[in-house]
Structures are given as C-alpha cells and as structure tokens.
Design a protein around this motif. Structure first.
Motif, PDB file in Angstrom:
ATOM      1  N   MET A  16       0.638  -1.290  -0.059  1.00 34.98           N
ATOM      2  CA  MET A  16       0.150   0.175  -0.081  1.00 34.98           C
ATOM      3  C   MET A  16       0.965   1.321  -0.042  1.00 34.98           C
ATOM      4  O   MET A  16       1.615   1.417   0.644  1.00 34.98           O
ATOM      5  N   GLY A  17       0.636   2.151  -0.978  1.00 32.76           N
ATOM      6  CA  GLY A  17       1.399   3.655  -1.110  1.00 32.76           C
ATOM      7  C   GLY A  17       0.942   4.457  -0.305  1.00 32.76           C
ATOM      8  O   GLY A  17      -0.101   4.163   0.538  1.00 32.76           O
ATOM      9  N   ARG A  55      -5.192   7.034  -3.803  1.00 28.32           N
ATOM     10  CA  ARG A  55      -5.059   6.944  -5.192  1.00 28.32           C
ATOM     11  C   ARG A  55      -5.868   8.188  -5.625  1.00 28.32           C
ATOM     12  O   ARG A  55      -5.662   8.757  -6.951  1.00 28.32           O
ATOM     13  N   THR A  56      -6.785   8.826  -5.135  1.00 24.51           N
ATOM     14  CA  THR A  56      -7.423   9.975  -5.471  1.00 24.51           C
ATOM     15  C   THR A  56      -6.399  11.091  -5.756  1.00 24.51           C
ATOM     16  O   THR A  56      -6.512  11.835  -6.819  1.00 24.51           O
ATOM     17  N   LEU A  57      -5.265  11.233  -5.006  1.00 26.06           N
ATOM     18  CA  LEU A  57      -4.604  12.281  -5.117  1.00 26.06           C
ATOM     19  C   LEU A  57      -3.546  11.995  -6.217  1.00 26.06           C
ATOM     20  O   LEU A  57      -3.029  13.010  -6.885  1.00 26.06           O
ATOM     21  N   VAL A 101     -11.937  18.688  -9.531  1.00 27.29           N
ATOM     22  CA  VAL A 101     -13.231  17.613 -10.136  1.00 27.29           C
ATOM     23  C   VAL A 101     -12.484  16.329  -9.997  1.00 27.29           C
ATOM     24  O   VAL A 101     -13.297  15.547  -9.374  1.00 27.29           O
ATOM     25  N   LEU A 102     -11.307  16.149 -10.220  1.00 24.59           N
ATOM     26  CA  LEU A 102     -10.660  14.821 -10.380  1.00 24.59           C
ATOM     27  C   LEU A 102     -10.340  14.521  -8.703  1.00 24.59           C
ATOM     28  O   LEU A 102     -10.785  13.249  -8.499  1.00 24.59           O
ATOM     29  N   LEU A 103     -10.149  15.612  -8.000  1.00 19.01           N
ATOM     30  CA  LEU A 103      -9.979  14.913  -6.370  1.00 19.01           C
ATOM     31  C   LEU A 103     -11.273  14.496  -5.886  1.00 19.01           C
ATOM     32  O   LEU A 103     -11.338  13.697  -5.099  1.00 19.01           O
ATOM     33  N   SER A 104     -12.455  15.133  -6.295  1.00 16.06           N
ATOM     34  CA  SER A 104     -13.771  14.783  -5.971  1.00 16.06           C
ATOM     35  C   SER A 104     -14.088  13.448  -6.550  1.00 16.06           C
ATOM     36  O   SER A 104     -15.228  12.752  -6.056  1.00 16.06           O
ATOM     37  N   GLY A 105     -13.331  12.830  -7.453  1.00 17.15           N
ATOM     38  CA  GLY A 105     -13.852  11.406  -7.858  1.00 17.15           C
ATOM     39  C   GLY A 105     -14.684  11.468  -9.292  1.00 17.15           C
ATOM     40  O   GLY A 105     -14.998  10.600  -9.947  1.00 17.15           O
TER      41      GLY A 105
END
Ligand SMILES: Cc1ncc(COP(=O)(O)O)c(C=O)c1O
Length: 400
Positions: free
Chosen positions: A1-2, A6-8, A132-136
């Motif tokens: 596990m990094g 993953r969202t970031l 937007v990407l951060l929100s999924g």
C-alpha cells in the motif's frame, strides 16, 4: 500500500504556482528574471482596507467566527450582489471561505459523486479539472479556439452535456485568456442550460471588475433569473482589491448548497481568518474609486504587451476584454530551434527556452489545456513589461 491516496494520484500541483516559484528561485540565485507567471495584481492593498484589519485586531476580533462568515461580511456581500449584479441573496444564501478557491473546492467536493461529469471550457483555470478529479468525478473538457475569442459556443455546450453532467463551470473574464462574455453571449448559453434542468452552473466572477474599453460585465444568474436556483455565483476580494494573501472569497447560491459547503468547511478549516473578514467588509463597503485608476493602468499595459507580442515573429495575440492576462499563440515558433540547437516542439519547450535564454517566465498553454499558446500576466510594472516584450521579440527572432 503506497503512502499517497489513489485520488491524489489523479491530481497535479498547480503549474502556475510552480513557475512563479521557479522564477523566484532563479531571481534569488542572481539571475535577471522577469516573472510574468503570477496571477496577482502588483498593486498594494488600499490603506483603508489595511486600517480596517488593524482596527479589528485592536478590537480583539481574533477569535473563531461563524464557520461561513461573520454576519457583517455576509451583509456587505449581499449589498454588493444587489448593487453591482442586481442579485438578491439572503445571508443563508451566502458563504465565505478562505479564498474563492476554497469556496469552489467545497462546492465541488460537497456535490460531486464518482461518475458525475463537469463541463469545463478550455483553456481553463488550472484548478478546475484537478478539483473535479479530486472529488472522484470526471472533467469534460471542451476546447475553444482563438477564432471564437476562446469562448464556448452554445452548440459546443449542448453537445458536451450528458445525463451525467452535474456542473458547467463558467469563467468570465477568463483566466488564462482574459476573454469576457457579453450579455448576449451569456444569454445564448443560458438558453441551452435552461433545457437541462439537472445541470448546475458555477460562475466564477473573480475578475468582474477588471474589464476594459467600457465592456459591461454580466453574470448568468442575472442574465437568466430562472437559472439562479441552480447557480453558484463565485467571487472574492483577491483580484479587485489586491488582497490575494488575505484569503477571502465568497459565493451566493441556493440555501441547501450553501449549507452543504458550510458543513464541509466546518470539518476542515472552520472560519476564514477573522481579521481578513473585517478587512473584506471595508473592501466591499469602502470607497471604490481607486479601481478606476487600476483598470486604466491595466488597460494600458494590456495594449502595450499585445502590440509588442504581435510584432514578435511567429506570435499572434488577440486583445482580450478583461482580467490581466493575454494568451498569445506561439504556433509560428513550433518546429524551430534556438541558436543553441534546442528544438521547440511544444509550448512547454517554448516557455522553458524563453526562461533559460532571456529570463522571462510565462506559463505554457498545455497547463491550461489548450496548445500551442502561452499565458502572460501583465500585472507587473510597465518598465518590466516593456523589457519583457523586447526580450520575447529578441527570442522569437533568434529561432530558426
Ligand atoms: C479564475 C480564478 N478563479 C478563482 C481564483 C481564486 O482566487 P482566490 O482563491 O485568491 O480567491 C483565481 C486565482 O487565481 C482565478 O484565477
């Protein structure tokens, strides 16, 4: 596990801040660098605003406040919306955050679920797609072009909207192009939006006051009142009052959205700085006449840099209506080489070589989603701007 979530991993750090930082570092190391990367006015915050902050400290306004803004500031914002935009927002329809960026961030994080889509015209302010990407959710990028003045057309908007679209992000005057939409152009877009009842509109009006040649600013909720119930009208004191470091932004919108934004803020930063809030009350309620001088000064700098860029070989620069940015095309430089043999294949190559060869820091267009262009912020002294123009001309002339 990094370590990193993953969202970031979907998100990159702000490229404009990275360029500003690099230019500062080079300057500190003794290089002669002209930074045209920063998105902030070079004027000082007006004295009456600073004094209001000093008075607030002396009065002891140094404790936690209501999470989404003190009543006095909400009142001043309601008056501003009524006075300047003809918009009626009650205090429970107004939220105050630590910069317009936080209001935007909270609005998107509070409303987006994975799979939702957000329509963003490009070139865009760098933070829109990444938040937007951060929100999924998924950004749906719509490329505009120089011929249309970097403005999204109703046809393009209609085509981009799907059953998954939750927001349309609208920014006028725009960062990075300076393009501003007329009332009629906004009306044509609102006609499309009226047909799609589930789509919300986020209108980023942060450059509202910086418009030139008697351009008249308009905002969607004002142009089409039927849209007000699904619009967040976003603004702040950073650009108009030269208060970027004070971190006060605000939004007007329907009460349920404002409440959701407040909930998120209550579990992250709590209230924006109490002292800055009192300074913002003075900014919005105090004299506004200094703005005329600032606008005049920005307009003459815009005219200067546009003219100099259009005299540079391989560049072409439209004259934008507002903000303090220009977005010239460097298409004519692509495929050439610097005297040292460095190939210019992209706008990033162009910006990198320009910084190395002539010490002029600009931001490449790819960072804003549309190439081959670059952004210049002309919020800098006339002398430096003129010198930068000369260096850019020399750099372009040296390419072969
Ligand atoms: C288009 C746009 N919106 C919002 C902001 C946010 O400004 P602040 O967070 O300082 O209010 C900026 C700042 O660069 C911007 O360019």
């Amino acid at each position: 596990m990094g370590l990193v979530a993953r969202t970031l991993e979907r998100v990159k750090p702000s490229p404009t801040m990275a360029i500003t930082h690099k230019a500062r570092e080079m300057k500190a190391a003794g290089f002669d660098v002209i930074g045209l990367g920063a998105g902030e006015p070079d004027f000082d915050t007006p004295d009456n605003i600073k004094q209001a902050a000093i008075d607030a400290i002396k009065r002891g306004e140094t404790k936690y406040t209501a999470v989404d803004g003190i009543p006095e500031l909400k009142q001043a914002i309601a008056e501003k919306f009524a006075r300047e935009n003809g918009l009626d927002y009650k205090p429970n329809e107004i939220t105050v955050g630590s910069g317009g960026k936080q209001v935007l961030y909270n609005a998107l994080l509070a409303t987006l679920d994975p799979g939702d889509e957000v329509v963003i015209p490009s070139p865009y302010w760098v933070s829109y797609p990444d938040i937007v990407l951060l929100s999924g959710a998924e950004p749906v990028i719509v490329d505009t072009n120089l011929e249309d003045g970097f403005k999204i057309t109703p046809k393009q908007l209609e085509k981009a909207i799907t059953p998954k679209t939750k927001w349309f992000i609208f920014n006028s005057p725009s960062n990075p192009t300076g393009a501003a939409y007329t009332r009629d152009e906004i009306k044509a877009l609102t006609e499309v939006l009226l047909k799609h009842e589930r789509v919300w509109v986020l209108s980023d009006d942060i450059y509202e006051h910086l418009v030139y040649d008697d351009f008249k600013f308009s905002t969607p909720a004002q142009v089409e009142p039927k849209l007000k119930e699904r619009t967040l009208t976003l603004n702040g004191v950073s650009k108009a009052y030269s208060m970027t470091g004070w971190r006060i932004g605000y939004g007007g919108g329907p009460a349920p959205l404002i409440k959701a934004i407040g909930t998120l803020q209550s579990q992250s930063t709590s209230n924006p700085c109490s002292i800055s809030q009192w300074a913002a009350v003075e900014a919005l309620r105090g004299p506004q006449d200094f703005l005329k001088d600032w606008v005049k000064s920005f307009q003459s700098r815009r005219d200067l840099i546009v003219s100099m860029l259009n005299q540079a070989s391989g560049l072409s620069c439209p004259t934008p209506e507002g903000a303090f940015y220009v977005y010239p095309s460097c298409e004519g430089a692509i495929g050439k080489k610097t005297p040292k043999g460095q190939a210019i294949e992209t706008d990033e190559d162009f910006a990198t070589a320009l910084l190395q060869e002539e010490g002029v820091a600009v931001v490449h267009g790819a960072a804003f989603g549309l190439s081959p262009f670059f952004r210049i912020s002309y919020a800098t002294g006339t002398e430096a701007l003129e010198e930068a123009g000369r260096r850019i001309q020399r750099f372009c002339a040296s390419l072969s």
